[in-house]
Design a protein around this motif. Structure first.
Motif, PDB file in Angstrom:
ATOM      1  N   ARG A 128      41.033  36.858  45.952  1.00 32.10           N
ATOM      2  CA  ARG A 128      39.900  37.175  45.073  1.00 32.10           C
ATOM      3  C   ARG A 128      40.434  37.142  43.647  1.00 32.10           C
ATOM      4  O   ARG A 128      41.578  37.542  43.414  1.00 32.10           O
ATOM      5  CB  ARG A 128      39.344  38.587  45.355  1.00 32.10           C
ATOM      6  CG  ARG A 128      38.794  38.775  46.759  1.00 32.10           C
ATOM      7  CD  ARG A 128      37.503  37.991  47.007  1.00 32.10           C
ATOM      8  NE  ARG A 128      37.008  38.204  48.365  1.00 32.10           N
ATOM      9  CZ  ARG A 128      37.387  37.492  49.428  1.00 32.10           C
ATOM     10  NH1 ARG A 128      38.250  36.496  49.291  1.00 32.10           N
ATOM     11  NH2 ARG A 128      36.890  37.748  50.611  1.00 32.10           N
ATOM     12  N   SER A 129      39.623  36.675  42.716  1.00 35.81           N
ATOM     13  CA  SER A 129      40.127  36.653  41.348  1.00 35.81           C
ATOM     14  C   SER A 129      39.091  37.187  40.382  1.00 35.81           C
ATOM     15  O   SER A 129      37.901  37.240  40.688  1.00 35.81           O
ATOM     16  CB  SER A 129      40.604  35.260  40.962  1.00 35.81           C
ATOM     17  OG  SER A 129      39.582  34.347  41.204  1.00 35.81           O
ATOM     18  N   THR A 136      44.640  38.051  39.830  1.00 32.79           N
ATOM     19  CA  THR A 136      44.337  37.704  41.226  1.00 32.79           C
ATOM     20  C   THR A 136      44.718  38.838  42.174  1.00 32.79           C
ATOM     21  O   THR A 136      45.664  39.582  41.927  1.00 32.79           O
ATOM     22  CB  THR A 136      45.065  36.407  41.662  1.00 32.79           C
ATOM     23  OG1 THR A 136      46.446  36.556  41.379  1.00 32.79           O
ATOM     24  CG2 THR A 136      44.521  35.190  40.969  1.00 32.79           C
ATOM     25  N   PHE A 137      43.981  38.929  43.269  1.00 32.31           N
ATOM     26  CA  PHE A 137      44.174  39.975  44.282  1.00 32.31           C
ATOM     27  C   PHE A 137      44.062  39.327  45.652  1.00 32.31           C
ATOM     28  O   PHE A 137      43.723  38.148  45.772  1.00 32.31           O
ATOM     29  CB  PHE A 137      43.090  41.056  44.125  1.00 32.31           C
ATOM     30  CG  PHE A 137      43.108  41.708  42.772  1.00 32.31           C
ATOM     31  CD1 PHE A 137      43.869  42.840  42.547  1.00 32.31           C
ATOM     32  CD2 PHE A 137      42.401  41.155  41.708  1.00 32.31           C
ATOM     33  CE1 PHE A 137      43.929  43.426  41.285  1.00 32.31           C
ATOM     34  CE2 PHE A 137      42.454  41.724  40.441  1.00 32.31           C
ATOM     35  CZ  PHE A 137      43.213  42.865  40.245  1.00 32.31           C
ATOM     36  N   HIS A 138      44.364  40.104  46.698  1.00 31.75           N
ATOM     37  CA  HIS A 138      44.178  39.597  48.066  1.00 31.75           C
ATOM     38  C   HIS A 138      43.636  40.738  48.912  1.00 31.75           C
ATOM     39  O   HIS A 138      44.154  41.866  48.819  1.00 31.75           O
ATOM     40  CB  HIS A 138      45.513  39.102  48.637  1.00 31.75           C
ATOM     41  CG  HIS A 138      45.335  38.339  49.915  1.00 31.75           C
ATOM     42  ND1 HIS A 138      45.141  38.954  51.129  1.00 31.75           N
ATOM     43  CD2 HIS A 138      45.298  37.004  50.162  1.00 31.75           C
ATOM     44  CE1 HIS A 138      45.001  38.035  52.069  1.00 31.75           C
ATOM     45  NE2 HIS A 138      45.089  36.840  51.513  1.00 31.75           N
ATOM     46  N   PHE A 141      46.830  41.608  51.294  1.00 32.42           N
ATOM     47  CA  PHE A 141      48.198  41.761  50.777  1.00 32.42           C
ATOM     48  C   PHE A 141      48.272  42.447  49.419  1.00 32.42           C
ATOM     49  O   PHE A 141      49.292  43.008  49.047  1.00 32.42           O
ATOM     50  CB  PHE A 141      48.894  40.395  50.648  1.00 32.42           C
ATOM     51  CG  PHE A 141      48.774  39.546  51.877  1.00 32.42           C
ATOM     52  CD1 PHE A 141      49.008  40.080  53.138  1.00 32.42           C
ATOM     53  CD2 PHE A 141      48.423  38.206  51.775  1.00 32.42           C
ATOM     54  CE1 PHE A 141      48.890  39.297  54.276  1.00 32.42           C
ATOM     55  CE2 PHE A 141      48.295  37.411  52.910  1.00 32.42           C
ATOM     56  CZ  PHE A 141      48.527  37.968  54.157  1.00 32.42           C
ATOM     57  N   LYS A 142      47.201  42.332  48.611  1.00 34.19           N
ATOM     58  CA  LYS A 142      47.246  42.949  47.278  1.00 34.19           C
ATOM     59  C   LYS A 142      45.834  43.424  46.922  1.00 34.19           C
ATOM     60  O   LYS A 142      45.180  42.870  46.025  1.00 34.19           O
ATOM     61  CB  LYS A 142      47.747  41.908  46.263  1.00 34.19           C
ATOM     62  CG  LYS A 142      48.087  42.476  44.905  1.00 34.19           C
ATOM     63  CD  LYS A 142      48.358  41.342  43.916  1.00 34.19           C
ATOM     64  CE  LYS A 142      48.361  41.838  42.496  1.00 34.19           C
ATOM     65  NZ  LYS A 142      48.281  40.744  41.520  1.00 34.19           N
ATOM     66  N   PRO A 143      45.338  44.422  47.668  1.00 32.77           N
ATOM     67  CA  PRO A 143      43.954  44.852  47.416  1.00 32.77           C
ATOM     68  C   PRO A 143      43.836  45.564  46.070  1.00 32.77           C
ATOM     69  O   PRO A 143      44.774  46.256  45.654  1.00 32.77           O
ATOM     70  CB  PRO A 143      43.662  45.818  48.577  1.00 32.77           C
ATOM     71  CG  PRO A 143      44.983  46.250  49.088  1.00 32.77           C
ATOM     72  CD  PRO A 143      45.992  45.203  48.721  1.00 32.77           C
ATOM     73  N   PRO A 144      42.709  45.397  45.393  1.00 34.30           N
ATOM     74  CA  PRO A 144      42.526  46.125  44.129  1.00 34.30           C
ATOM     75  C   PRO A 144      42.367  47.619  44.410  1.00 34.30           C
ATOM     76  O   PRO A 144      42.000  48.007  45.515  1.00 34.30           O
ATOM     77  CB  PRO A 144      41.223  45.528  43.571  1.00 34.30           C
ATOM     78  CG  PRO A 144      40.518  44.957  44.744  1.00 34.30           C
ATOM     79  CD  PRO A 144      41.554  44.577  45.756  1.00 34.30           C
ATOM     80  N   GLU A 148      36.802  45.372  45.413  1.00 40.20           N
ATOM     81  CA  GLU A 148      36.003  44.324  44.760  1.00 40.20           C
ATOM     82  C   GLU A 148      35.994  44.409  43.225  1.00 40.20           C
ATOM     83  O   GLU A 148      35.215  43.700  42.582  1.00 40.20           O
ATOM     84  CB  GLU A 148      34.537  44.316  45.258  1.00 40.20           C
ATOM     85  CG  GLU A 148      34.374  44.117  46.763  1.00 40.20           C
ATOM     86  CD  GLU A 148      34.932  42.775  47.246  1.00 40.20           C
ATOM     87  OE1 GLU A 148      34.899  41.795  46.477  1.00 40.20           O
ATOM     88  OE2 GLU A 148      35.436  42.734  48.401  1.00 40.20           O
ATOM     89  N   HIS A 149      36.852  45.272  42.623  1.00 44.92           N
ATOM     90  CA  HIS A 149      36.871  45.361  41.157  1.00 44.92           C
ATOM     91  C   HIS A 149      38.281  45.128  40.620  1.00 44.92           C
ATOM     92  O   HIS A 149      39.258  45.561  41.218  1.00 44.92           O
ATOM     93  CB  HIS A 149      36.347  46.718  40.672  1.00 44.92           C
ATOM     94  CG  HIS A 149      34.860  46.824  40.825  1.00 44.92           C
ATOM     95  ND1 HIS A 149      34.258  47.145  42.015  1.00 44.92           N
ATOM     96  CD2 HIS A 149      33.858  46.603  39.941  1.00 44.92           C
ATOM     97  CE1 HIS A 149      32.945  47.124  41.868  1.00 44.92           C
ATOM     98  NE2 HIS A 149      32.671  46.799  40.619  1.00 44.92           N
ATOM     99  N   CYS A 150      38.337  44.455  39.461  1.00 44.88           N
ATOM    100  CA  CYS A 150      39.622  44.102  38.856  1.00 44.88           C
ATOM    101  C   CYS A 150      40.354  45.343  38.349  1.00 44.88           C
ATOM    102  O   CYS A 150      39.762  46.165  37.636  1.00 44.88           O
ATOM    103  CB  CYS A 150      39.353  43.143  37.700  1.00 44.88           C
ATOM    104  SG  CYS A 150      40.847  42.675  36.833  1.00 44.88           S
ATOM    105  N   ASP A 151      41.657  45.464  38.699  1.00 45.44           N
ATOM    106  CA  ASP A 151      42.472  46.586  38.222  1.00 45.44           C
ATOM    107  C   ASP A 151      42.668  46.535  36.707  1.00 45.44           C
ATOM    108  O   ASP A 151      42.843  47.551  36.052  1.00 45.44           O
ATOM    109  CB  ASP A 151      43.881  46.535  38.843  1.00 45.44           C
ATOM    110  CG  ASP A 151      43.880  46.939  40.313  1.00 45.44           C
ATOM    111  OD1 ASP A 151      42.812  47.352  40.819  1.00 45.44           O
ATOM    112  OD2 ASP A 151      44.943  46.827  40.957  1.00 45.44           O
TER     113      ASP A 151
END
Ligand code: AMP
Length: 212
Positions: A128-129, A136-138, A141-144, A148-151
């Motif tokens: 997800r970007s 970018t997130f996953h 593997f790299k959840p925000p 669903e929101h950008c860190d």
């Protein structure tokens, strides 16, 4: 350091380019980001590129070659850079060689990130970007921190159109069609280094940084 990153979509080129640009003060040049921005702004180049990006095909060489050549002609010339996603074809590599010669610049290294196709599909379908700041997130593997929101900026995350499974397979097929010649071109110049892209971002970074 002047570096090219070659690798299938989702192999970590963007992540590594970001780390390298922070660590070594390089300009991070991503043709994918520039094209997505052109589409968002509705420029002539963006309108021409849009159907290619959404179907996972490569934009015509002339369009990206001109975009890159134009950037190197600007006053704030790129002396130290990491190319993320360019060149992708032999014709682009030939054009880029010419641009570099015109500006009296030598490449330090061309790095190929090796990641099996199966792993790419796993990585990209969960990617997800942030449409605003490109972070970018996953999902696995790299959840925000907030789902669903950008860190970084709090915007709602999106899945890129070209990160859907059938488009990923198409992009992989195109990558494999073009990469033999591209890799051969840099191998013949003695610039090619192959790196296992399946390690953690830090492991991959340490290996690439060793080429500086
Ligand atoms: P990327 O963000 O690098 O995965 O690129 C996303 C999409 O932008 C690709 O699937 C192509 O449609 C287009 N694109 C980016 N870089 C290039 C390039 N060097 N040559 C042709 N098309 C490109």
């Amino acid at each position: 350091m002047r570096l090219i990153l070659i690798g299938p979509p989702g192999s970590g080129k963007g992540t590594q380019a970001k780390l390298l640009s922070q660590k070594f003060g390089l300009c991070h040049f991503s043709t994918g980001d520039i094209l997505r921005e052109a589409i968002r702004l509705g420029t002539a180049a963006g309108k021409q590129a849009q159907p290619y990006l959404s179907s996972g095909r490569l934009v015509p060489d002339d369009l990206v070659n001109e975009m890159v050549a134009e950037r190197f002609r600007r006053d704030d010339r790129l002396d130290k850079f990491v190319m993320d996603g360019y060149p992708r074809t032999l014709a682009q590599a030939a054009s880029f060689d010419q641009v570099l010669r015109q500006h009296f610049l030598d490449l330090t290294v061309a790095v190929v990130l090796l990641v099996p196709d199966q792993e790419i599909v796993r990585r990209l379908s969960g990617r997800r970007s942030c449409p605003k700041c490109q972070a970018t997130f996953h999902v696995a593997f790299k959840p925000p921190r907030v789902p669903e929101h950008c860190d970084e900026c709090g915007s709602t995350l999106a899945q890129r159109d070209d990160d859907r499974e059938e488009t990923i397979r198409k992009r992989l097929q195109i990558y494999h069609q073009n990469t033999g010649d591209l890799v051969g071109h840099y191998r013949a110049q003695g610039l090619l280094r192959e790196v296992d892209g399946t390690g953690t971002p830090d492991q991959v970074f340490t290996e690439i940084a060793g080429f500086s």
